[in-house]
Design an enzyme around this catalytic site. Structure first.
Site, PDB file in Angstrom:
ATOM      1  N   ARG A  51      98.578  27.527 -33.372  1.00 36.45           N
ATOM      2  CA  ARG A  51      97.455  27.905 -32.520  1.00 36.45           C
ATOM      3  C   ARG A  51      96.321  26.900 -32.519  1.00 36.45           C
ATOM      4  O   ARG A  51      95.824  26.509 -31.462  1.00 36.45           O
ATOM      5  CB  ARG A  51      96.844  29.253 -32.975  1.00 36.45           C
ATOM      6  CG  ARG A  51      97.452  30.464 -32.383  1.00 36.45           C
ATOM      7  CD  ARG A  51      97.257  31.613 -33.339  1.00 36.45           C
ATOM      8  NE  ARG A  51      97.998  31.304 -34.550  1.00 36.45           N
ATOM      9  CZ  ARG A  51      99.277  31.582 -34.706  1.00 36.45           C
ATOM     10  NH1 ARG A  51      99.916  32.233 -33.785  1.00 36.45           N
ATOM     11  NH2 ARG A  51      99.925  31.241 -35.800  1.00 36.45           N
ATOM     12  N   THR A  52      95.866  26.514 -33.701  1.00 32.08           N
ATOM     13  CA  THR A  52      94.641  25.724 -33.745  1.00 32.08           C
ATOM     14  C   THR A  52      94.846  24.386 -33.034  1.00 32.08           C
ATOM     15  O   THR A  52      94.042  23.985 -32.191  1.00 32.08           O
ATOM     16  CB  THR A  52      94.176  25.518 -35.200  1.00 32.08           C
ATOM     17  OG1 THR A  52      94.076  26.810 -35.802  1.00 32.08           O
ATOM     18  CG2 THR A  52      92.820  24.840 -35.263  1.00 32.08           C
ATOM     19  N   LYS A  80     101.649   6.684 -46.092  1.00 32.66           N
ATOM     20  CA  LYS A  80     101.728   5.388 -46.784  1.00 32.66           C
ATOM     21  C   LYS A  80     100.610   5.241 -47.810  1.00 32.66           C
ATOM     22  O   LYS A  80     100.462   4.199 -48.432  1.00 32.66           O
ATOM     23  CB  LYS A  80     101.609   4.249 -45.773  1.00 32.66           C
ATOM     24  CG  LYS A  80     102.691   4.216 -44.718  1.00 32.66           C
ATOM     25  CD  LYS A  80     102.449   3.014 -43.810  1.00 32.66           C
ATOM     26  CE  LYS A  80     103.379   3.007 -42.612  1.00 32.66           C
ATOM     27  NZ  LYS A  80     102.986   1.972 -41.636  1.00 32.66           N
ATOM     28  N   ARG A 101      92.688  18.864 -39.498  1.00 40.98           N
ATOM     29  CA  ARG A 101      93.063  19.874 -40.506  1.00 40.98           C
ATOM     30  C   ARG A 101      93.694  19.141 -41.684  1.00 40.98           C
ATOM     31  O   ARG A 101      94.518  18.247 -41.508  1.00 40.98           O
ATOM     32  CB  ARG A 101      94.066  20.866 -39.926  1.00 40.98           C
ATOM     33  CG  ARG A 101      94.709  21.748 -41.003  1.00 40.98           C
ATOM     34  CD  ARG A 101      95.520  22.855 -40.433  1.00 40.98           C
ATOM     35  NE  ARG A 101      94.675  23.851 -39.789  1.00 40.98           N
ATOM     36  CZ  ARG A 101      95.125  24.994 -39.308  1.00 40.98           C
ATOM     37  NH1 ARG A 101      96.406  25.299 -39.393  1.00 40.98           N
ATOM     38  NH2 ARG A 101      94.308  25.853 -38.739  1.00 40.98           N
ATOM     39  N   HIS A 129      87.017  27.330 -42.065  1.00 39.28           N
ATOM     40  CA  HIS A 129      87.735  27.153 -40.799  1.00 39.28           C
ATOM     41  C   HIS A 129      86.799  27.607 -39.676  1.00 39.28           C
ATOM     42  O   HIS A 129      86.983  28.672 -39.087  1.00 39.28           O
ATOM     43  CB  HIS A 129      89.012  28.006 -40.845  1.00 39.28           C
ATOM     44  CG  HIS A 129      89.999  27.746 -39.757  1.00 39.28           C
ATOM     45  ND1 HIS A 129      89.731  26.977 -38.641  1.00 39.28           N
ATOM     46  CD2 HIS A 129      91.287  28.188 -39.604  1.00 39.28           C
ATOM     47  CE1 HIS A 129      90.810  26.953 -37.866  1.00 39.28           C
ATOM     48  NE2 HIS A 129      91.757  27.678 -38.437  1.00 39.28           N
TER      49      HIS A 129
HETATM   50  C1  NCD Z   1      94.639  30.426 -40.236  1.00 38.36           C
HETATM   51  C2  NCD Z   1      94.461  29.164 -41.065  1.00 38.36           C
HETATM   52  O1  NCD Z   1      95.074  28.142 -40.761  1.00 38.36           O
HETATM   53  O2  NCD Z   1      93.665  29.248 -41.986  1.00 38.36           O
HETATM   54  N1  NCD Z   1      95.400  30.191 -39.083  1.00 38.36           N
HETATM   55  C3  NCD Z   1      94.749  29.828 -37.942  1.00 38.36           C
HETATM   56  O3  NCD Z   1      94.197  28.762 -37.838  1.00 38.36           O
HETATM   57  N2  NCD Z   1      94.674  30.737 -36.960  1.00 38.36           N
HETATM   58  C4  NCD Z   1      95.122  31.596 -40.993  1.00 38.36           C
HETATM   59  C5  NCD Z   1      96.375  31.442 -41.809  1.00 38.36           C
HETATM   60  O4  NCD Z   1      97.013  30.397 -41.825  1.00 38.36           O
HETATM   61  O5  NCD Z   1      96.731  32.434 -42.443  1.00 38.36           O
END
Ligand code: NCD
Length: 307
Positions: A51-52, A80, A101, A129
């Site tokens: 999703r993100t 690397k 991320r 997040h």
């Molecule tokens: C979350 C995350 O990555 O922290 N997912 C997301 O971005 N919607 C929640 C999760 O991974 O449980």
């Protein structure tokens, strides 16, 4: 250069402005279709994501921009041994904005300190997040019409769940909110989050292991996945993973206007038979996340003078 690493990097008026922009995008998408023409977003994801990453990319495309993507850390030079600092200095030469991320807490801050373009934290380890919280806030705004005077139940892995930490930080700044923290003993909200968000702002909260007994109080129930990848041993994960499974039975005493939220991915925490319940909001959160990311990209690129 303004970056967003923590939800606290955005003031309350800015959060309201982002919600207003997202609502305007929903109402008039064509007005935004060229807003980021010829601008590039780089998505650097060193941890799994569906999703993100896709919602950042969809957001940039819907603003008329382009996307450069590193989807798996081991296909980039990080494998690397390149540092985060060097990676973002490099990516700053190609992109106007970066969403990153990373499995390490603090990596997004290192990125922001070294990038020549705005950095958006798309999740740093078990820390925070902020853009999931933007998705959550637009959802709460659309469901409840306010960010105040809400009893919010957070359930599951409150220790490693970074979305939980950011949501607590965001809603602790608004008046009249109360938290019910529902988790196994081992997975309670870390004390630094309690100290800096809840205690500092005088926000009332209670802690329990029992979901059903607190259900009738809740305006929002935010379920979370037990974060397997952050456990030190698999046995603990296996013991704790099914601590809470929301079923229609458990909702019997819930408010009629409860909002059931989950950042997704769902493993086992919410029975699929709840998906058609009008109170289920988790797929709305997914869509709302795209609109809020559009609003955030616009805000940061305007401030940087890029658009
Ligand atoms: C979350 C995350 O990555 O922290 N997912 C997301 O971005 N919607 C929640 C999760 O991974 O449980």
């Amino acid at each position: 250069m303004r970056s967003v690493i923590d939800i606290l990097d955005l003031s309350l008026p800015e959060l309201d402005a982002l919600v207003a922009t997202a609502e305007d995008i929903i109402a008039r998408p064509d007005d935004y279709a060229d807003a980021c023409r010829r601008k590039k977003l780089a998505t650097l994801f060193f941890e799994p994501s569906t999703r993100t990453r896709l919602s950042f990319e969809a957001a940039m495309y819907e603003l008329g921009g382009n996307v450069l993507s590193v989807a798996g850390g081991n296909t980039s030079s990080a494998a690397k041994g390149e540092s985060v600092a060097d990676t973002v200095k490099t990516v700053s030469c190609y992109a106007d904005i970066i969403a990153m991320r990373h499995p390490k807490e603090g990596a997004a801050l290192v990125a922001a300190n070294n990038a020549k373009v705005p950095v958006i934290n798309a999740g740093d380890g078990g820390h925070c997040h902020p853009t999931q919280t933007l998705a959550d806030l637009l959802t709460i705004h659309r469901e409840k019409g306010r960010f105040t005077d809400l009893t919010v139940g957070l359930c599951g892995d409150l220790k490693f769940g970074r979305t939980v930490h950011s949501l607590i930080n965001a809603l602790s700044r608004c008046t009249g909110n109360r938290f019910v923290l529902i988790s196994p003993e081992e997975l309670k909200v870390p004390s630094y989050v309690k100290a800096e968000a809840l205690k500092k702002n005088g926000v009332p909260y209670s802690q329990t292991t029992d979901l059903e007994s607190v259900m009738p109080q809740l305006d929002i129930l935010y379920m979370t996945r037990v974060q397997r990848e952050r456990f030190f041993n698999e046995e603990d994960y296996l013991r704790l993973k099914d601590s809470y499974i929301l079923t229609p039975e458990k909702l019997k005493n819930a408010k009629k206007d409860l909002s059931i939220m989950h950042p997704l991915p769902r493993v086992n925490e919410i029975s699929v038979s709840i998906d058609d319940d009008p109170r289920a909001c988790y797929f709305k959160q997914v869509l709302n996340g795209k609109y809020m990311r559009m609003a955030l990209i616009l805000m940061l690129l305007k401030e940087a003078g890029t658009i």
